[in-house]
Motif scaffolding. Structure first.
Motif, PDB file in Angstrom:
ATOM      1  N   SER A 110       0.606  -1.443   0.175  1.00 35.99           N
ATOM      2  CA  SER A 110       0.089   0.080   0.163  1.00 35.99           C
ATOM      3  C   SER A 110       1.072   1.247   0.024  1.00 35.99           C
ATOM      4  CB  SER A 110      -0.706  -0.400   1.015  1.00 35.99           C
ATOM      5  OG  SER A 110      -0.506   0.098   2.326  1.00 35.99           O
ATOM      6  N   GLN A 111       0.012   2.041  -0.259  1.00 31.79           N
ATOM      7  CA  GLN A 111       0.829   3.893  -0.525  1.00 31.79           C
ATOM      8  C   GLN A 111       1.500   4.007   1.027  1.00 31.79           C
ATOM      9  OE1 GLN A 111       1.307   5.362  -2.681  1.00 31.79           O
ATOM     10  NE2 GLN A 111       1.333   7.979  -2.002  1.00 31.79           N
TER      11      GLN A 111
ATOM     12  N   LEU B  63       7.584  18.807  -9.573  1.00 30.83           N
ATOM     13  CA  LEU B  63       7.845  19.964  -8.783  1.00 30.83           C
ATOM     14  C   LEU B  63       6.264  21.028  -9.116  1.00 30.83           C
ATOM     15  CD1 LEU B  63      11.082  20.571 -10.551  1.00 30.83           C
ATOM     16  CD2 LEU B  63      10.478  20.836  -8.050  1.00 30.83           C
ATOM     17  N   GLU B  64       5.151  20.486 -10.549  1.00 26.43           N
ATOM     18  CA  GLU B  64       4.367  21.343 -10.269  1.00 26.43           C
ATOM     19  C   GLU B  64       3.240  21.379  -8.995  1.00 26.43           C
ATOM     20  OE1 GLU B  64       2.499  20.193 -13.739  1.00 26.43           O
ATOM     21  OE2 GLU B  64       4.363  21.535 -14.586  1.00 26.43           O
ATOM     22  N   GLU B  65       3.614  19.717  -8.153  1.00 25.41           N
ATOM     23  CA  GLU B  65       2.440  19.762  -6.469  1.00 25.41           C
ATOM     24  C   GLU B  65       3.258  19.870  -5.484  1.00 25.41           C
ATOM     25  OE1 GLU B  65       0.514  15.474  -6.486  1.00 25.41           O
ATOM     26  OE2 GLU B  65       2.041  15.177  -9.023  1.00 25.41           O
ATOM     27  N   VAL B  66       4.857  20.142  -6.077  1.00 26.57           N
ATOM     28  CA  VAL B  66       5.679  20.173  -4.710  1.00 26.57           C
ATOM     29  C   VAL B  66       6.062  21.587  -4.416  1.00 26.57           C
ATOM     30  CG1 VAL B  66       7.866  19.720  -3.308  1.00 26.57           C
ATOM     31  CG2 VAL B  66       7.179  18.037  -4.496  1.00 26.57           C
ATOM     32  N   VAL B  67       5.889  22.237  -5.633  1.00 22.35           N
ATOM     33  CA  VAL B  67       6.583  23.825  -5.183  1.00 22.35           C
ATOM     34  C   VAL B  67       5.485  24.816  -4.552  1.00 22.35           C
ATOM     35  CG1 VAL B  67       6.792  25.841  -6.267  1.00 22.35           C
ATOM     36  CG2 VAL B  67       8.526  23.976  -7.083  1.00 22.35           C
ATOM     37  N   PRO B  68       4.133  24.497  -4.556  1.00 23.81           N
ATOM     38  CA  PRO B  68       2.988  24.910  -4.231  1.00 23.81           C
ATOM     39  C   PRO B  68       2.780  24.997  -2.630  1.00 23.81           C
ATOM     40  CG  PRO B  68       2.167  24.300  -5.598  1.00 23.81           C
ATOM     41  CD  PRO B  68       3.402  23.875  -6.195  1.00 23.81           C
ATOM     42  N   LEU B  69       3.740  23.592  -2.046  1.00 26.29           N
ATOM     43  CA  LEU B  69       3.479  23.717  -0.727  1.00 26.29           C
ATOM     44  C   LEU B  69       5.005  24.220  -0.004  1.00 26.29           C
ATOM     45  CD1 LEU B  69       1.879  19.665  -1.286  1.00 26.29           C
ATOM     46  CD2 LEU B  69       0.736  22.255  -0.718  1.00 26.29           C
ATOM     47  N   LEU B  70       5.548  24.320  -0.619  1.00 20.53           N
ATOM     48  CA  LEU B  70       6.898  24.569   0.306  1.00 20.53           C
ATOM     49  C   LEU B  70       6.624  26.008   0.619  1.00 20.53           C
ATOM     50  CD1 LEU B  70       8.589  22.585  -2.101  1.00 20.53           C
ATOM     51  CD2 LEU B  70       8.437  21.847   0.357  1.00 20.53           C
TER      52      LEU B  70
ATOM     53  N   HIS C  55       3.146  13.028  -1.052  1.00 16.12           N
ATOM     54  CA  HIS C  55       1.772  12.705  -0.910  1.00 16.12           C
ATOM     55  C   HIS C  55       1.422  13.656  -1.889  1.00 16.12           C
ATOM     56  CE1 HIS C  55       2.633  13.285   3.317  1.00 16.12           C
ATOM     57  NE2 HIS C  55       1.082  12.565   2.896  1.00 16.12           N
ATOM     58  N   SER C  56       2.435  13.427  -2.939  1.00 11.39           N
ATOM     59  CA  SER C  56       1.957  13.641  -4.528  1.00 11.39           C
ATOM     60  C   SER C  56       1.868  12.971  -5.188  1.00 11.39           C
ATOM     61  CB  SER C  56       4.005  14.800  -5.212  1.00 11.39           C
ATOM     62  OG  SER C  56       4.991  13.433  -5.680  1.00 11.39           O
ATOM     63  N   GLU C  57       1.427  13.036  -7.085  1.00 17.97           N
ATOM     64  CA  GLU C  57       1.001  11.513  -7.247  1.00 17.97           C
ATOM     65  C   GLU C  57       1.508  10.657  -7.992  1.00 17.97           C
ATOM     66  OE1 GLU C  57      -0.851  11.436 -12.137  1.00 17.97           O
ATOM     67  OE2 GLU C  57      -1.533  13.068 -11.231  1.00 17.97           O
ATOM     68  N   ILE C  58       2.979  11.143  -7.830  1.00 13.99           N
ATOM     69  CA  ILE C  58       3.556   9.900  -7.588  1.00 13.99           C
ATOM     70  C   ILE C  58       4.527   9.149  -6.953  1.00 13.99           C
ATOM     71  CG2 ILE C  58       4.370  10.065 -10.537  1.00 13.99           C
ATOM     72  CD1 ILE C  58       6.656  11.618  -9.854  1.00 13.99           C
TER      73      ILE C  58
END
Length: 154
Positions: A12-13, A52-59, A89-92
């Motif tokens: 599992s994830q 990066l598109e998923e991670v950067v907004p959370l930083l 917690h990103s898609e990949i």
């Protein structure tokens, strides 16, 4: 369950993230950096950009300016818990964790590196990564000739 069956069993994830976190807690930072570079290098440029598109907004804003899709830059970014948590917690995130766990640098650490000394104390799933047998057939007696272990040399 044989080792081959254990390896094929899908995790599992949450299990992947737990194992990834465990490895980060026991391997040296240099090994983790090499494993991250390998993993991010295996991703396509599009996948790295999507990450990066998923991670950067959370930083925090200061982090966003220092990011790039280069595998070495991403690996350096993973040294800090905030971007690493965002990546997981990103898609990949699960795929990255899975590749990290099975990466050559991690395997090398536990087969030929300092981790090989403590492999018997590692969880069974770590031992299975490198096909380590934790109970040798001869119970540690490597010398079977008379005299070598008994003190009788002649």
């Amino acid at each position: 369950m044989t080792k081959a069956q254990h390896k094929r069993q899908a995790l599992s994830q949450d299990d992947l993230i737990t194992r990834y976190g465990y490895l980060l807690s026991v391997i040296p930072r240099g090994v983790a950096d090499h494993a991250h570079v390998e993993v991010f290098g295996e991703l396509s440029r599009t996948q790295r950009e999507g990450l990066l598109e998923e991670v950067v907004p959370l930083l925090p804003e200061a982090w966003g300016a220092a990011t790039s899709e280069d595998p070495q830059t991403l690996a350096a970014l993973m040294r800090d818990v905030l971007p690493r948590d965002a990546m997981l917690h990103s898609e990949i995130g699960g795929a990255v964790a899975n590749r990290f766990i099975a990466s050559a640098p991690v395997a090398a650490y536990f087969t030929a590196g300092a981790g090989s000394v403590s492999i018997d104390q590692q969880p069974a799933w770590v031992q299975a990564l490198i096909d380590h047998e934790s109970n040798p057939i001869d119970a540690g007696n490597m010398h079977h000739r008379k005299g070598v272990n008994s003190g009788h040399w002649f």
